[in-house]
Design an enzyme around this catalytic site. Structure first.
Site, PDB file in Angstrom:
ATOM      1  N   LYS A   1       0.815  -1.231   0.000  1.00 27.13           N
ATOM      2  CA  LYS A   1       0.000   0.000   0.000  1.00 27.13           C
ATOM      3  C   LYS A   1       0.847   1.279   0.000  1.00 27.13           C
ATOM      4  CE  LYS A   1      -3.871  -2.141   2.536  1.00 27.13           C
ATOM      5  NZ  LYS A   1      -3.290  -3.387   3.047  1.00 27.13           N
TER       6      LYS A   1
ATOM      7  N   ASP B   1       3.209   8.078  -1.255  1.00 29.25           N
ATOM      8  CA  ASP B   1       4.275   9.064  -1.043  1.00 29.25           C
ATOM      9  C   ASP B   1       4.261  10.007  -2.241  1.00 29.25           C
ATOM     10  OD1 ASP B   1       6.733  10.337  -0.224  1.00 29.25           O
ATOM     11  OD2 ASP B   1       7.275   8.499   0.817  1.00 29.25           O
TER      12      ASP B   1
ATOM     13  N   THR C   1     -11.261  -0.307   4.848  1.00 31.92           N
ATOM     14  CA  THR C   1     -12.541  -0.666   5.474  1.00 31.92           C
ATOM     15  C   THR C   1     -12.570  -0.263   6.952  1.00 31.92           C
ATOM     16  OG1 THR C   1     -11.631  -2.889   5.550  1.00 31.92           O
ATOM     17  CG2 THR C   1     -13.385  -2.502   3.969  1.00 31.92           C
TER      18      THR C   1
HETATM   19  O1  C5P Z   1      -8.039 -13.747   7.688  1.00 32.72           O
HETATM   20  P1  C5P Z   1      -8.863 -12.945   6.710  1.00 32.72           P
HETATM   21  O2  C5P Z   1      -9.529 -13.784   5.636  1.00 32.72           O
HETATM   22  O3  C5P Z   1      -9.825 -12.010   7.402  1.00 32.72           O
HETATM   23  O4  C5P Z   1      -7.774 -12.046   5.959  1.00 32.72           O
HETATM   24  C1  C5P Z   1      -8.124 -11.078   5.032  1.00 32.72           C
HETATM   25  C2  C5P Z   1      -6.897 -10.408   4.487  1.00 32.72           C
HETATM   26  O5  C5P Z   1      -7.297  -9.319   3.670  1.00 32.72           O
HETATM   27  C3  C5P Z   1      -5.967  -9.810   5.541  1.00 32.72           C
HETATM   28  O6  C5P Z   1      -4.631  -9.883   5.050  1.00 32.72           O
HETATM   29  C4  C5P Z   1      -6.434  -8.384   5.649  1.00 32.72           C
HETATM   30  O7  C5P Z   1      -5.424  -7.502   6.082  1.00 32.72           O
HETATM   31  C5  C5P Z   1      -6.811  -8.090   4.196  1.00 32.72           C
HETATM   32  N1  C5P Z   1      -7.757  -6.998   4.005  1.00 32.72           N
HETATM   33  C6  C5P Z   1      -9.021  -6.973   4.576  1.00 32.72           C
HETATM   34  N2  C5P Z   1      -9.865  -5.919   4.340  1.00 32.72           N
HETATM   35  C7  C5P Z   1      -9.470  -4.911   3.568  1.00 32.72           C
HETATM   36  C8  C5P Z   1      -8.210  -4.901   2.967  1.00 32.72           C
HETATM   37  C9  C5P Z   1      -7.365  -5.976   3.209  1.00 32.72           C
HETATM   38  O8  C5P Z   1      -9.389  -7.908   5.272  1.00 32.72           O
HETATM   39  N3  C5P Z   1     -10.302  -3.922   3.305  1.00 32.72           N
END
Ligand code: C5P
Length: 232
Positions: free
Chosen positions: A61, A64, A119
């Site tokens: 992500k 800069d 989110t």
């Molecule tokens: O374990 P889980 O299925 O919840 O993991 C979801 C992955 O997606 C994690 O690496 C989390 O940081 C990422 N993520 C998320 N929601 C977002 C952006 C990224 O859950 N909006």
């Protein structure tokens, strides 16, 4: 772009990630490496996972000034990752510079996607902390349109936003969606979730799945179930 399941390898270090990946013998999942693992182990972890035959989404992500992002993207591109990302709030100029940096001398480049609003950012926090007074949906779609304007391939978004993003930016604009859970599974800390089958129906291009696979008693079976539901 082909539909695929990306496994979020949210592990603290090299040993944990290799113990996990060693379980996969006949299939080599597309994996997501995030900041924690990358900062702990450095670029070598990317080279080693790549050498094992996995595709890699490097989730750092970037945000800069355009020149710094351009040069950093060139470094990530040389690491031969398959997908990477940045914050759309860095402006269209920053996204254009990123794309330039990412493009290799032979014209190839990793898929580049943008984060719109995290989110974890609510409409209330956007108003109070960021002085953005528009509805969050409108901001997300505006940032997605900016990403498209800059020439990016797509955005990370909730599966619930994927359809709207496709309606706004076109069906070829890639949606990468986390927040996926099996119908009979634990939601954990995710609030707005969707099953792999629903994510497929709504048009997600890639789903990012972490704990339903990494914390399963049989991660390989959980991964294959995900692929069956989403791709098969
Ligand atoms: O374990 P889980 O299925 O919840 O993991 C979801 C992955 O997606 C994690 O690496 C989390 O940081 C990422 N993520 C998320 N929601 C977002 C952006 C990224 O859950 N909006």
């Amino acid at each position: 772009m082909g539909k695929d399941v990306i496994v979020a390898c949210d592990f603290a270090g090299k040993k944990e990630v290799f113990d996990f990946l060693d379980k996969f013998t006949d299939v080599k999942p597309f994996v997501k490496i995030g900041m924690e693992l990358f900062y702990a182990e450095g670029p070598e972890i990317v080279r080693e996972i790549k050498k094992r035959g996995h595709k890699i989404f490097l989730d750092l992500k970037l945000h800069d000034i355009p020149n710094t992002v351009k040069k950093s993207m060139a470094v990530l591109s040389r690491l031969d990752v398959d997908m990477t990302n940045l914050h759309a709030s860095g402006t269209v100029a920053m996204m254009e510079a990123a794309l330039e940096g990412l493009t290799r001398p032979d014209g190839t480049r990793p898929i580049l996607i943008a984060v719109t609003q995290l989110t974890s950012t609510s409409e209330e926090k956007m108003k109070e902390d960021l002085l953005i007074n528009e509805p969050i949906d409108k901001v997300v779609m505006h940032y997605a349109s900016n990403a498209k304007k800059a020439g990016l391939d797509g955005v990370v978004c909730s599966p619930l936003e994927a359809e709207k993003v496709h309606n706004t930016c076109g069906k070829d604009f890639v949606t990468v969606t986390p927040g996926v859970r099996f119908a009979d599974g634990d939601k954990g800390d995710q609030v707005r979730v969707m099953t792999p089958a629903d994510a497929k129906a709504i048009g997600s291009d890639y789903i990012v799945v972490g704990r339903p696979i990494t914390a399963a008693s049989d991660p390989v079976a959980a991964y294959k179930r995900c692929v069956d539901e989403f791709v098969g």
